[in-house]
Motif scaffolding. Structure first.
Motif, PDB file in Angstrom:
ATOM      1  N   MET A   1     -67.671 -54.735  -1.349  1.00  0.00           N
ATOM      2  CA  MET A   1     -67.563 -54.214  -2.720  1.00  0.00           C
ATOM      3  C   MET A   1     -68.919 -53.859  -3.313  1.00  0.00           C
ATOM      4  N   ALA A   2     -69.971 -53.845  -2.485  1.00  0.00           N
ATOM      5  CA  ALA A   2     -71.309 -53.534  -3.015  1.00  0.00           C
ATOM      6  C   ALA A   2     -71.451 -52.068  -3.360  1.00  0.00           C
ATOM      7  N   ASP A   3     -70.736 -51.223  -2.611  1.00  0.00           N
ATOM      8  CA  ASP A   3     -70.894 -49.775  -2.819  1.00  0.00           C
ATOM      9  C   ASP A   3     -69.538 -49.093  -2.739  1.00  0.00           C
ATOM     10  N   ALA A   4     -68.539 -49.664  -3.445  1.00  0.00           N
ATOM     11  CA  ALA A   4     -67.146 -49.200  -3.351  1.00  0.00           C
ATOM     12  C   ALA A   4     -66.796 -48.419  -4.607  1.00  0.00           C
ATOM     13  N   ALA A   5     -67.295 -47.191  -4.683  1.00  0.00           N
ATOM     14  CA  ALA A   5     -67.156 -46.407  -5.924  1.00  0.00           C
ATOM     15  C   ALA A   5     -65.695 -46.181  -6.287  1.00  0.00           C
ATOM     16  N   HIS A   6     -64.846 -45.992  -5.318  1.00  0.00           N
ATOM     17  CA  HIS A   6     -63.415 -45.778  -5.635  1.00  0.00           C
ATOM     18  C   HIS A   6     -62.791 -47.076  -6.136  1.00  0.00           C
ATOM     19  N   ASP A   7     -63.022 -48.162  -5.418  1.00  0.00           N
ATOM     20  CA  ASP A   7     -62.299 -49.403  -5.709  1.00  0.00           C
ATOM     21  C   ASP A   7     -62.812 -50.136  -6.942  1.00  0.00           C
ATOM     22  N   GLN A   8     -64.021 -49.855  -7.319  1.00  0.00           N
ATOM     23  CA  GLN A   8     -64.642 -50.556  -8.459  1.00  0.00           C
ATOM     24  C   GLN A   8     -63.886 -50.346  -9.766  1.00  0.00           C
ATOM     25  N   SER A   9     -63.138 -49.240  -9.869  1.00  0.00           N
ATOM     26  CA  SER A   9     -62.420 -48.986 -11.119  1.00  0.00           C
ATOM     27  C   SER A   9     -61.059 -49.645 -11.160  1.00  0.00           C
ATOM     28  N   GLY A  10     -60.591 -50.125 -10.018  1.00  0.00           N
ATOM     29  CA  GLY A  10     -59.347 -50.873 -10.042  1.00  0.00           C
ATOM     30  C   GLY A  10     -58.116 -50.002 -10.165  1.00  0.00           C
ATOM     31  N   THR A  11     -57.001 -50.638 -10.444  1.00  0.00           N
ATOM     32  CA  THR A  11     -55.714 -49.953 -10.491  1.00  0.00           C
ATOM     33  C   THR A  11     -55.599 -49.064 -11.732  1.00  0.00           C
ATOM     34  N   TRP A  12     -54.650 -48.098 -11.679  1.00  0.00           N
ATOM     35  CA  TRP A  12     -54.410 -47.176 -12.805  1.00  0.00           C
ATOM     36  C   TRP A  12     -55.708 -46.466 -13.215  1.00  0.00           C
ATOM     37  N   SER A  13     -56.295 -45.809 -12.262  1.00  0.00           N
ATOM     38  CA  SER A  13     -57.506 -45.021 -12.540  1.00  0.00           C
ATOM     39  C   SER A  13     -57.307 -43.591 -12.078  1.00  0.00           C
ATOM     40  N   PHE A  14     -56.105 -43.046 -12.413  1.00  0.00           N
ATOM     41  CA  PHE A  14     -55.692 -41.742 -11.899  1.00  0.00           C
ATOM     42  C   PHE A  14     -56.777 -40.681 -12.054  1.00  0.00           C
ATOM     43  N   ASP A  15     -57.400 -40.632 -13.222  1.00  0.00           N
ATOM     44  CA  ASP A  15     -58.258 -39.477 -13.534  1.00  0.00           C
ATOM     45  C   ASP A  15     -59.740 -39.778 -13.345  1.00  0.00           C
ATOM     46  N   MET A  16     -60.019 -40.984 -12.826  1.00  0.00           N
ATOM     47  CA  MET A  16     -61.401 -41.393 -12.561  1.00  0.00           C
ATOM     48  C   MET A  16     -62.004 -40.491 -11.502  1.00  0.00           C
ATOM     49  N   GLU A  17     -63.287 -40.194 -11.659  1.00  0.00           N
ATOM     50  CA  GLU A  17     -64.019 -39.435 -10.633  1.00  0.00           C
ATOM     51  C   GLU A  17     -65.091 -40.356 -10.073  1.00  0.00           C
ATOM     52  N   LYS A  18     -64.934 -40.751  -8.821  1.00  0.00           N
ATOM     53  CA  LYS A  18     -65.835 -41.791  -8.302  1.00  0.00           C
ATOM     54  C   LYS A  18     -67.286 -41.307  -8.229  1.00  0.00           C
ATOM     55  N   SER A  19     -67.479 -39.983  -8.299  1.00  0.00           N
ATOM     56  CA  SER A  19     -68.862 -39.466  -8.281  1.00  0.00           C
ATOM     57  C   SER A  19     -69.631 -39.927  -9.528  1.00  0.00           C
ATOM     58  N   HIS A  20     -68.881 -40.313 -10.561  1.00  0.00           N
ATOM     59  CA  HIS A  20     -69.546 -40.788 -11.787  1.00  0.00           C
ATOM     60  C   HIS A  20     -69.713 -42.306 -11.801  1.00  0.00           C
TER      61      HIS A  20
ATOM     62  N   GLY B   1     -64.402 -59.136  -2.631  1.00  0.00           N
ATOM     63  CA  GLY B   1     -63.315 -58.908  -3.583  1.00  0.00           C
ATOM     64  C   GLY B   1     -62.116 -58.212  -2.998  1.00  0.00           C
ATOM     65  N   GLU B   2     -61.461 -57.422  -3.835  1.00  0.00           N
ATOM     66  CA  GLU B   2     -60.233 -56.705  -3.460  1.00  0.00           C
ATOM     67  C   GLU B   2     -60.413 -55.208  -3.695  1.00  0.00           C
ATOM     68  N   GLU B   3     -59.923 -54.406  -2.763  1.00  0.00           N
ATOM     69  CA  GLU B   3     -59.808 -52.981  -3.045  1.00  0.00           C
ATOM     70  C   GLU B   3     -58.840 -52.800  -4.217  1.00  0.00           C
ATOM     71  N   ALA B   4     -58.952 -51.657  -4.864  1.00  0.00           N
ATOM     72  CA  ALA B   4     -58.108 -51.389  -6.042  1.00  0.00           C
ATOM     73  C   ALA B   4     -56.627 -51.455  -5.694  1.00  0.00           C
ATOM     74  N   VAL B   5     -56.289 -51.039  -4.487  1.00  0.00           N
ATOM     75  CA  VAL B   5     -54.868 -50.918  -4.126  1.00  0.00           C
ATOM     76  C   VAL B   5     -54.207 -52.278  -3.958  1.00  0.00           C
ATOM     77  N   LEU B   6     -54.988 -53.356  -3.929  1.00  0.00           N
ATOM     78  CA  LEU B   6     -54.411 -54.687  -3.699  1.00  0.00           C
ATOM     79  C   LEU B   6     -53.949 -55.352  -4.994  1.00  0.00           C
ATOM     80  N   SER B   7     -54.022 -54.646  -6.097  1.00  0.00           N
ATOM     81  CA  SER B   7     -53.390 -55.143  -7.335  1.00  0.00           C
ATOM     82  C   SER B   7     -52.780 -53.931  -8.047  1.00  0.00           C
TER      83      SER B   7
END
Ligand code: GLC
Length: 742
Positions: A403-422, A474-480
């Protein structure tokens, strides 16, 4: 039963249409006028919500035919305007659509997941996050969010706890109401607001076994004292809509639960907003075995007071026929339509149906990112610290973990419109803070479920070249999140094995767990010199965690849910009953002598292999300083049943660093006509103090907050003695002060 009689009476009134909601006379008159012009088909169309993507002939055709009242999931403002134009300009009555989306903890700028926002114990942070989310999402044309979720969760296996505010009704009520205020502002007709949708009404978090969508069995006192108060607080905050839940309560699915939707929400509470079903939840009453078919489900939903059918297509297919055959009255339909039109008027859509995206577009504004970072900082909970934090090193830092560099998973569940580049990850933030040359990075594991241990040796060897190890697990976003429940709530994959391996490097280890739920972390707590917990922290999670680890910011988060020692303890929460066999001493499984006698371990309530207490209790969290609480002082030790308990307490920062703490006020009703919990949170206040600074806090608790519901569902405030504590965790061991209701 009093409650049932009231419901029946109200249901009758509602169906005859003689129950009027509180709205400005002008709006109600406009609604009356519209309804009088609408055909039955047009009325049914307003009750139909579809998930739409894109401007396509099929959707345009349905809109032009007046068969759609709302669309969810379209987030391109140009497409939103094009579809809205079809409704406003190409239908007979020009009724605008409402465009909706699950904007749960941000639209583009992602805040911590709601359980993380709750860990801040600061409603102002939740309100600000909702305000920013509304600002961003409304510029895409979204004027209705399916948030806040205020389902009480006491089972860490349930994936959807990520979207709520934890185990306690007092904390959850404060956060839910704050979110409503943030989304809606003080004028819902302003174009940069969104209608809140309080969900999932009700009792969804009591899903048996922590398995999503499962049945719930909730006795009325529990329903009314634990599960409903956050909904009532959110309704009182002016929530424009509610969403009924998937679960059945004691055998009655919420989507067909008249007592719940008409009796309590509209009858007792006088709420006049829009009730939307959950996705296909009306149709799912067939699966529940509560409706014979979708036609029957449509009748049940309409009669129970579900105004809008999300994606079940039951209303669209069957309501007109049900009315024509006299099985559902026109008055019922008119009442549902009235609630839908009222929200459209409240949103100002009749006067201002289109989004002006160009003028409103405000994604990732600097002040929004700053607010998101502060929320993530305040949500971090320090669980263990042997003094290694704040980090004082000036040498090399080994950063590792999935989880040190997990740009997608860091936002967690229900992050439909998140852009991991930000998203700014901990690795990026640490490199920025300490200089890339001072950071050695090897993940060790590629993702949270990774079981490949082949990289461990290389990582341990690299760690030997550093002064300290920062391990991000930790947990990837998809695990909750929805439908994502876990029967084993330990760190997934080989993460614990990796921590064991890292110990061989002989360096201090700071473990940061980034996850969507409480996890069982007994071994990790023992292997780590410091343990920091961050519920998926969102876009700015990296800078936030770097600031906490480095000491630029002191951790101030407190747990919004109890952390069990092992999953077998679940459901785990602080507000338990004392039972007839409270535990004062325990003999744990490894201490039991061979051939021990049957009663040698005592006969009290605990687990032989887990004891009684959680690993970390509700309300717990360390700081980089220490705090002391004076004995609470009562304005009076006796209050009348219609009085107010006034409690004062001084909190002092007794350490040498500034920091924040959360004063938590708990009570216990010692003797009552129903056994009461050993503690209940009745107030809290977060304070930030300089070293040596003191603050006098005062809490005013109405006696009505000290009552409870009896088995008949009646609210009672009984005379008797209470204990009271003010401290910074639910496992407060101090002597209580006493007061009485006389
Ligand atoms: C989902 C969820 C609900 C969400 C809705 C629309 O199934 O239960 O919380 O708002 O559908 O996406």
């Amino acid at each position: 039963m009093k409650f049932k009689l009231l419901t029946a009476a109200f249901a009758a009134l509602a169906i005859t249409g003689s129950v009027r909601a509180a709205e400005s006379p002008e709006v109600e008159a406009r609604i009356d006028e519209l309804i009088s012009q609408m055909t039955l088909a047009e009325k049914v169309g307003q009750l139909n919500q579809l998930s739409g993507y894109g401007y396509n002939p099929d959707m345009v055709g349905q809109i032009r035919a007046g068969m759609v009242g709302s669309l969810l999931n379209e987030v391109d403002p140009e497409v939103v305007n094009a579809l809205q134009r079809e409704a406003v300009e190409n239908t007979r009555l020009h009724i605008p659509l409402i465009f909706a989306r699950d904007v749960i903890h941000g639209f583009k700028t992602m805040f911590p997941i709601p359980i993380g926002q709750s860990a801040t114990w600061d409603p102002a942070i939740v309100e600000q996050g909702a305000r920013i989310a509304a600002d961003e999402a409304s510029s895409a044309g979204i004027r209705w969010t399916f948030s806040p979720m205020v389902d009480i969760a006491r089972d860490a296996r349930w994936g959807r706890l990520a979207e709520g505010y934890g185990e306690d009704p007092c904390l959850t009520a404060a956060m839910g109401a704050a979110a409503v205020r943030g989304y809606q502002g003080d004028d819902l007709s302003r174009p940069n607001t969104m209608a809140a949708c309080v969900k999932h009404f009700a009792g969804y978090g009591a899903s048996e076994g922590g398995r999503d969508y499962n049945t719930t069995w909730i006795p009325e006192p529990l329903l009314r004292d634990v599960y409903l108060p956050p909904f009532k607080a959110s309704a009182d905050a002016g929530a424009a809509s509610f969403m009924c839940s998937f679960n059945d309560i004691n055998g009655v699915p919420s989507s067909g639960n008249t007592e719940l939707l008409r009796g309590i929400l509209r009858g007792e509470w006088g709420w006049d907003g829009l009730m939307v079903s959950d996705w296909n939840s009306i149709g799912e009453m067939v699966n529940h075995g509560f409706a014979a078919d979708k036609r029957a489900a449509a009748a049940l939903g309409a009669s129970a007071g579900v105004d809008m059918d999300m994606e079940a297509h039951c209303y669209a297919a069957h309501l007109a026929d049900l009315v024509e055959k006299g099985e559902v009255s026109v008055a019922t339909i008119d009442e549902l339509v009235r609630n839908v039109l009222r929200m459209k008027f409240r949103l100002g859509l009749f006067d201002n149906p289109y989004v002006d995206a160009a003028s409103m577009r405000r994604f990732y504004a600097a002040e929004s990112l700053e607010a998101a970072r502060r929320a993530a900082e305040e949500s971090a909970v320090l669980l263990v610290n042997n003094g290694i934090l704040p980090l004082a090193t000036t040498g090399k830092i080994f950063v590792t973990g999935p989880m040190a560099d997990a740009a997608h998973d860091q936002s967690g569940t229900w992050s439909f419109d998140m852009e991991k580049s930000h998203t700014v990850t901990p690795l990026a933030a640490l490199r920025d803070m300490y200089g890339a040359d001072n950071i050695i990075y090897l993940p060790g594991l590629a993702y949270s479920r990774d079981r490949d241990t082949s990289k461990f040796d290389e990582a341990v060897a690299a760690a030997r070249g550093a002064d300290v190890i920062l391990y991000f697990a930790g947990e990837e976003a998809v695990l909750s999140g929805e439908a994502h429940c876990r029967a084993d709530i330990s760190l997934p994959g080989a993460q614990t094995a990796y921590l064991r391996a890292l110990k061989a490097a002989g360096k201090p280890i700071v473990t940061t767990v980034i996850a969507g739920r409480p996890l069982t972390l007994p071994e990790e707590s023992g292997l780590s010199d410091a343990l920091l917990f961050s519920f998926h922290p969102g876009t700015m999670g990296g800078p936030a965690l770097a600031n906490v680890i480095s000491g630029r910011v002191a951790p101030g988060g407190k747990l919004p849910m109890s952390f069990p020692r092992m999953v077998g303890q679940v459901p785990m929460y602080y507000s338990v009953k004392n039972t007839g066999r409270p535990t004062y001493s325990m003999t744990l499984i490894d201490d039991i002598p061979l051939e021990a006698g049957q009663t040698s371990t005592g006969c009290t309530t605990y687990w032989l292999d887990a004891g009684l207490a959680p690993l970390y209790p509700f309300g717990y969290g360390l700081s980089y300083t220490t705090f002391e609480y004076s004995e609470p002082a009562l304005a009076s030790s006796e209050i009348a049943a219609d009085g107010t308990l006034t409690v004062s307490c001084t909190v002092t920062n007794t350490g040498d660093r500034a920091g924040s703490d959360v004063a938590q006020l708990y009570v216990r009703d010692l003797v009552a006509s129903l056994a009461r919990p050993v503690k209940e949170l009745k107030g809290f206040e977060k304070v930030t103090l300089a070293p040596g600074e003191s603050r006098r806090l005062t809490f005013n608790i109405p006696a009505s907050d000290l009552g409870f519901h009896n088995l008949k569902g009646e609210k009672v405030i009984e005379p008797g003695e209470f204990h009271l504590w003010v401290d910074n965790s639910s496992d407060c061991k101090k002597q209580p002060v006493k007061f009485s209701i006389i």
